[in-house]
Design a protein around this motif. Sequence first.
Motif, PDB file in Angstrom:
ATOM      1  N   GLN A  21      42.457  47.313  48.064  1.00  0.00           N
ATOM      2  CA  GLN A  21      43.673  46.857  48.739  1.00  0.00           C
ATOM      3  C   GLN A  21      43.528  45.409  49.209  1.00  0.00           C
ATOM      4  O   GLN A  21      44.433  44.595  49.022  1.00  0.00           O
ATOM      5  N   GLN A  22      42.389  45.074  49.802  1.00  0.00           N
ATOM      6  CA  GLN A  22      42.190  43.705  50.281  1.00  0.00           C
ATOM      7  C   GLN A  22      42.074  42.722  49.117  1.00  0.00           C
ATOM      8  O   GLN A  22      42.571  41.601  49.196  1.00  0.00           O
ATOM      9  N   ARG A  23      41.434  43.152  48.038  1.00  0.00           N
ATOM     10  CA  ARG A  23      41.383  42.302  46.839  1.00  0.00           C
ATOM     11  C   ARG A  23      42.794  42.029  46.329  1.00  0.00           C
ATOM     12  O   ARG A  23      43.124  40.898  45.940  1.00  0.00           O
ATOM     13  N   ALA A  24      43.628  43.058  46.313  1.00  0.00           N
ATOM     14  CA  ALA A  24      45.006  42.898  45.823  1.00  0.00           C
ATOM     15  C   ALA A  24      45.784  41.932  46.708  1.00  0.00           C
ATOM     16  O   ALA A  24      46.549  41.101  46.195  1.00  0.00           O
ATOM     17  N   PHE A  25      45.610  42.021  48.027  1.00  0.00           N
ATOM     18  CA  PHE A  25      46.270  41.075  48.933  1.00  0.00           C
ATOM     19  C   PHE A  25      45.837  39.650  48.592  1.00  0.00           C
ATOM     20  O   PHE A  25      46.664  38.737  48.502  1.00  0.00           O
ATOM     21  N   LEU A  26      44.552  39.455  48.408  1.00  0.00           N
ATOM     22  CA  LEU A  26      44.042  38.120  48.111  1.00  0.00           C
ATOM     23  C   LEU A  26      44.580  37.618  46.775  1.00  0.00           C
ATOM     24  O   LEU A  26      45.059  36.484  46.677  1.00  0.00           O
ATOM     25  N   ARG A  27      44.523  38.445  45.760  1.00  0.00           N
ATOM     26  CA  ARG A  27      45.019  38.036  44.437  1.00  0.00           C
ATOM     27  C   ARG A  27      46.524  37.730  44.484  1.00  0.00           C
ATOM     28  O   ARG A  27      46.993  36.819  43.802  1.00  0.00           O
ATOM     29  N   ARG A  28      47.268  38.494  45.278  1.00  0.00           N
ATOM     30  CA  ARG A  28      48.717  38.289  45.372  1.00  0.00           C
ATOM     31  C   ARG A  28      49.059  36.904  45.921  1.00  0.00           C
ATOM     32  O   ARG A  28      50.089  36.336  45.577  1.00  0.00           O
ATOM     33  N   THR A  29      48.175  36.340  46.747  1.00  0.00           N
ATOM     34  CA  THR A  29      48.478  35.030  47.331  1.00  0.00           C
ATOM     35  C   THR A  29      48.528  33.919  46.300  1.00  0.00           C
ATOM     36  O   THR A  29      49.109  32.870  46.563  1.00  0.00           O
ATOM     37  N   ILE A 143      34.408  44.360  52.633  1.00  0.00           N
ATOM     38  CA  ILE A 143      35.820  44.646  52.933  1.00  0.00           C
ATOM     39  C   ILE A 143      36.323  43.695  54.021  1.00  0.00           C
ATOM     40  O   ILE A 143      37.400  43.092  53.890  1.00  0.00           O
ATOM     41  N   ALA A 144      35.544  43.535  55.093  1.00  0.00           N
ATOM     42  CA  ALA A 144      35.949  42.650  56.192  1.00  0.00           C
ATOM     43  C   ALA A 144      36.049  41.204  55.728  1.00  0.00           C
ATOM     44  O   ALA A 144      37.007  40.496  56.072  1.00  0.00           O
ATOM     45  N   GLU A 145      35.077  40.755  54.948  1.00  0.00           N
ATOM     46  CA  GLU A 145      35.076  39.383  54.437  1.00  0.00           C
ATOM     47  C   GLU A 145      36.303  39.142  53.551  1.00  0.00           C
ATOM     48  O   GLU A 145      36.990  38.120  53.670  1.00  0.00           O
ATOM     49  N   THR A 146      36.590  40.090  52.681  1.00  0.00           N
ATOM     50  CA  THR A 146      37.742  39.954  51.782  1.00  0.00           C
ATOM     51  C   THR A 146      39.040  39.948  52.581  1.00  0.00           C
ATOM     52  O   THR A 146      39.938  39.140  52.320  1.00  0.00           O
ATOM     53  N   SER A 147      39.132  40.808  53.561  1.00  0.00           N
ATOM     54  CA  SER A 147      40.318  40.881  54.407  1.00  0.00           C
ATOM     55  C   SER A 147      40.534  39.581  55.185  1.00  0.00           C
ATOM     56  O   SER A 147      41.653  39.053  55.242  1.00  0.00           O
ATOM     57  N   GLN A 148      39.465  39.072  55.763  1.00  0.00           N
ATOM     58  CA  GLN A 148      39.574  37.828  56.527  1.00  0.00           C
ATOM     59  C   GLN A 148      40.067  36.694  55.639  1.00  0.00           C
ATOM     60  O   GLN A 148      40.976  35.946  56.010  1.00  0.00           O
ATOM     61  N   HIS A 149      39.513  36.591  54.445  1.00  0.00           N
ATOM     62  CA  HIS A 149      39.916  35.501  53.559  1.00  0.00           C
ATOM     63  C   HIS A 149      41.294  35.731  52.946  1.00  0.00           C
ATOM     64  O   HIS A 149      41.994  34.764  52.623  1.00  0.00           O
ATOM     65  N   ALA A 150      41.715  36.975  52.812  1.00  0.00           N
ATOM     66  CA  ALA A 150      43.088  37.239  52.375  1.00  0.00           C
ATOM     67  C   ALA A 150      44.070  36.712  53.420  1.00  0.00           C
ATOM     68  O   ALA A 150      45.118  36.157  53.069  1.00  0.00           O
ATOM     69  N   GLY A 151      43.729  36.851  54.683  1.00  0.00           N
ATOM     70  CA  GLY A 151      44.565  36.285  55.754  1.00  0.00           C
ATOM     71  C   GLY A 151      44.588  34.768  55.709  1.00  0.00           C
ATOM     72  O   GLY A 151      45.650  34.152  55.866  1.00  0.00           O
ATOM     73  N   HIS A 152      43.407  34.161  55.494  1.00  0.00           N
ATOM     74  CA  HIS A 152      43.366  32.705  55.341  1.00  0.00           C
ATOM     75  C   HIS A 152      44.256  32.271  54.176  1.00  0.00           C
ATOM     76  O   HIS A 152      45.011  31.300  54.286  1.00  0.00           O
ATOM     77  N   ALA A 153      44.119  32.993  53.073  1.00  0.00           N
ATOM     78  CA  ALA A 153      44.880  32.650  51.869  1.00  0.00           C
ATOM     79  C   ALA A 153      46.383  32.745  52.122  1.00  0.00           C
ATOM     80  O   ALA A 153      47.159  31.920  51.617  1.00  0.00           O
ATOM     81  N   ASP A 154      46.795  33.733  52.886  1.00  0.00           N
ATOM     82  CA  ASP A 154      48.214  33.888  53.191  1.00  0.00           C
ATOM     83  C   ASP A 154      48.751  32.657  53.928  1.00  0.00           C
ATOM     84  O   ASP A 154      49.836  32.159  53.624  1.00  0.00           O
ATOM     85  N   ILE A 155      47.975  32.141  54.860  1.00  0.00           N
ATOM     86  CA  ILE A 155      48.376  30.942  55.601  1.00  0.00           C
ATOM     87  C   ILE A 155      48.441  29.733  54.671  1.00  0.00           C
ATOM     88  O   ILE A 155      49.395  28.951  54.709  1.00  0.00           O
TER      89      ILE A 155
END
Length: 167
Positions: A21-29, A143-155
């Motif tokens: 799920q977190q990978r998908a969030f990151l890729r979606r950005t 998972i935490a690292e991917t999630s954190q960077h998915a948030g960065h990527a969103d910004i």
Amino acid sequence: MTSPEQLRTGERADLLQALRQQRAFLRRTVDGLTDEQAALRSTVSELCLGGLIKHVALTEQTWLRFAVHGAEAMRAGQDDWADGFRMGDDSLATLLDRYARVASATDELVATLDLDAAHPLPAAPWFEPGASWSVRRVLLHVIAETSQHAGHADILREAIDGAKTMG
């Protein structure tokens, strides 16, 4: 050995689903971006979207090497840390392909590893001296690292074109 049923249910399935799920969030950005946009520093930070993809792939790969071989394996292939956040000469498509290969390898490893197996962490000021991490703890960290960077990527993405990938 893990049975096919254990991969579809239980803890391994939950860990993999959270990571996917977190990978998908990151890729979606990065959907629909050009290489130029992916390399753009859209905030005061040094970060760019392509660099985040590169960093997260390298981080996942490094931690899974640790999960299998211990702290010494983390040193293998270490490049300049800051370079791990830059696209360099890579295209976004190349970085995404590399990330997909790393993700696939991780998913396959999760099926084979003992989640309770542990290795001492490498000596570093950010780790508790003498601490060990289990494979389970490594997966939670990834998972935490991917999630954190998915948030960065969103910004970063929002600063590029106003797109909000997580909200």
